[in-house]
Write an enzyme that holds these catalytic residues in place. Structure first.
Site, PDB file in Angstrom:
ATOM      1  N   HIS A 148      -0.208   1.785  -6.178  1.00  0.00           N
ATOM      2  CA  HIS A 148       1.081   2.459  -6.309  1.00  0.00           C
ATOM      3  C   HIS A 148       2.126   1.514  -6.906  1.00  0.00           C
ATOM      4  CE1 HIS A 148      -0.832   5.167  -3.448  1.00  0.00           C
ATOM      5  NE2 HIS A 148       0.176   6.011  -3.560  1.00  0.00           N
ATOM      6  N   ASN A 180      -3.391  -5.937  -3.891  1.00  0.00           N
ATOM      7  CA  ASN A 180      -2.881  -4.626  -3.506  1.00  0.00           C
ATOM      8  C   ASN A 180      -2.952  -4.405  -1.999  1.00  0.00           C
ATOM      9  OD1 ASN A 180      -2.005  -1.847  -3.890  1.00  0.00           O
ATOM     10  ND2 ASN A 180      -4.117  -1.263  -3.499  1.00  0.00           N
TER      11      ASN A 180
END
Length: 328
Positions: A148, A180
Site C-alpha cells: 500500500h 513492507n
C-alpha cells in the site's frame, strides 16, 4: 542493423512488441470500453501562426505540428482519483502511483464499528483503461508484496474507506520481509502517532526510480519489471513527505519531514533520521513541486519538534522473538 546482427539476436523488433503487447490491429483492446479521450491543451499559441512568405516562396504558417492532435491527443494523462481517505495520481507507464496523498487525524484513525481488514480484498481499478491497468495476475508469484502507498490502517473509520486502499492504483511492488511487513509498516505507524502531536497530518507517499553507480563507474537507473507480460515497474525506492499542522498556528505554519527508503530489507535498528532528506533533494528525484506555496519562514523541521523514530513492539514467547506490526 546489419543482417548478421539481426540474425544473431534471433528476434525482430516486431517479435519483441508482439511478446509484450500482442499483435497490432486495434487501438483499443477487446472489451476495453473505458478509454479516456483527453483534450489537447488550450491557450498555447499555434506554431507557424505568422503570415507572409519566406524568401517569397514559403509560408511558415503552413507548418502546423499541432494538427497531430486531430488523431487524438497523446498525453501524458494523469489519472487523478479522490477516495474517502486519500487522493491518488496514477502513472500509466510504470503502472504505479506517481503519488498518493492522505489526511489523517486522531478521529479518522480510530476503528469504526465493524471495520475489519479481513473484509477488504485487492481489486483492479476499472477507471483505468485496460491496456494501462495493473492486474491482479501481474503480482502472482512475483516475489513481491502488494504494498500500500496509503495504508489500510490509516482508513479504519469506515469499511468503504479501508476497502478503497486495496485498489491496485494505490499499490506498488514492495519487498515483503524486512520492508513492507517490517520497517515500512513501522514508518506508517510513526505517521499515525504524529496525530498526537498535530491536529492534522498530511502524508504524501510514492515510488522512486533512482540511479546507482555501476561497475563501469557510470550511473544508471535499473529496475525490475513484473507481470505477464512484464509491465509493472518495481520501484528502487519509496518516499514519504509528512506534514503536520496545528490549528493554533497562524499564517500557514507547518512542520515537515521527507524520507526516502530503499525498496529492500532494512534492519529495524536503523535510525529513521538516516533516511531523512532535504525537500529539494526529493523534488529533484521525483520531479514534483512540493510545499512551494508555503514561505520558507513558515516551514519547520518536524524532526526538531518530535522524535523521528520507529517503534518496534517486541514480544518474547518462550525463546523466539516476534516483532509485531503496529496496526498494519
Amino acid at each position: 542493423m546489419s543482417k548478421v546482427l539481426y540474425n544473431s539476436l534471433g528476434v525482430s523488433a516486431v517479435g519483441i512488441a508482439s511478446y509484450f503487447w500482442g499483435k497490432s490491429g486495434s487501438n483499443v483492446p477487446a472489451g476495453d470500453t473505458n478509454v479516456k479521450t483527453p483534450t489537447p491543451p488550450t491557450g498555447v499559441a499555434p506554431v507557424g501562426s505568422g503570415t507572409g512568405a519566406v524568401g517569397g516562396s514559403f509560408d511558415p504558417a503552413l507548418i502546423r505540428p499541432q494538427d497531430f492532435y486531430k488523431y487524438g491527443f497523446p498525453g501524458p494523462v494523469h489519472d487523478l482519483t479522490t477516495r474517502g481517505e486519500f487522493v491518488s495520481c496514477y502513472d500509466r507507464a510504470t503502472r504505479n502511483p506517481y503519488w498518493v496523498v492522505e489526511h489523517i487525524t486522531q478521529e479518522l484513525i480510530r476503528r469504526g464499528e465493524g471495520v475489519d481488514r479481513s473484509k477488504s480484498v485487492f481489486k483492479e481499478d476499472e477507471t483505468i483503461p485496460l491496456k494501462f491497468r495493473n492486474r491482479l495476475r501481474d503480482f502472482f508469484r512475483s516475489g513481491y508484496d502488494r504494498g500500500h502507498n496509503a495504508p489500510a490502517a490509516d482508513a479504519k473509520y469506515i469499511q468503504l474507506a479501508m476497502d478503497e486502499t486495496f485498489y491496485l492504483t494505490n499499490i506498488s511492488p514492495q519487498v515483503g520481509e524486512g520492508f513492507n511487513r517490517d520497517y515500512w509498516a513501522h514508518l506508517e505507524d510513526f505517521g499515525r502517532r504524529l496525530t498526537k502531536s498535530y491536529d492534522d497530518v498530511r502524508i504524501m507517499t510514492g515510488p522512486l526510480y533512482l540511479p546507482k553507480k555501476c561497475a563501469d563507474g557510470k550511473y544508471r537507473v535499473e529496475y525490475e519489471v513484473i507481470g505477464s507480460p512484464p509491465n509493472i515497474a518495481v520501484p528502487t525506492h519509496f518516499f514519504k513527505l509528512i506534514v503536520g499542522e496545528n490549528k493554533r498556528d497562524q499564517g500557514q505554519k507547518i512542520s515537515y519531514a521527507a524520507f526516502v527508503l530503499p525498496n529492500d530489507k532494512i534492519e529495524n535498528l536503523t535510525p529513521l533520521t538516516s533516511f531523512q532528506v532535504p525537500l529539494e533533494a526529493l523534488e529533484k528525484s521525483s520531479g514534483l513541486e512540493l510545499l512551494g506555496k508555503v514561505p520558507y519562514y513558515n516551514k519547520k523541521d518536524l524532526c526538531q519538534e518530535v522524535k523521528c523514530e520507529i517503534i518496534v513492539r517486541e514480544f518474547l514467547p518462550q525463546t523466539q522473538k516476534v516483532l509485531a506490526l503496529p496496526g498494519k
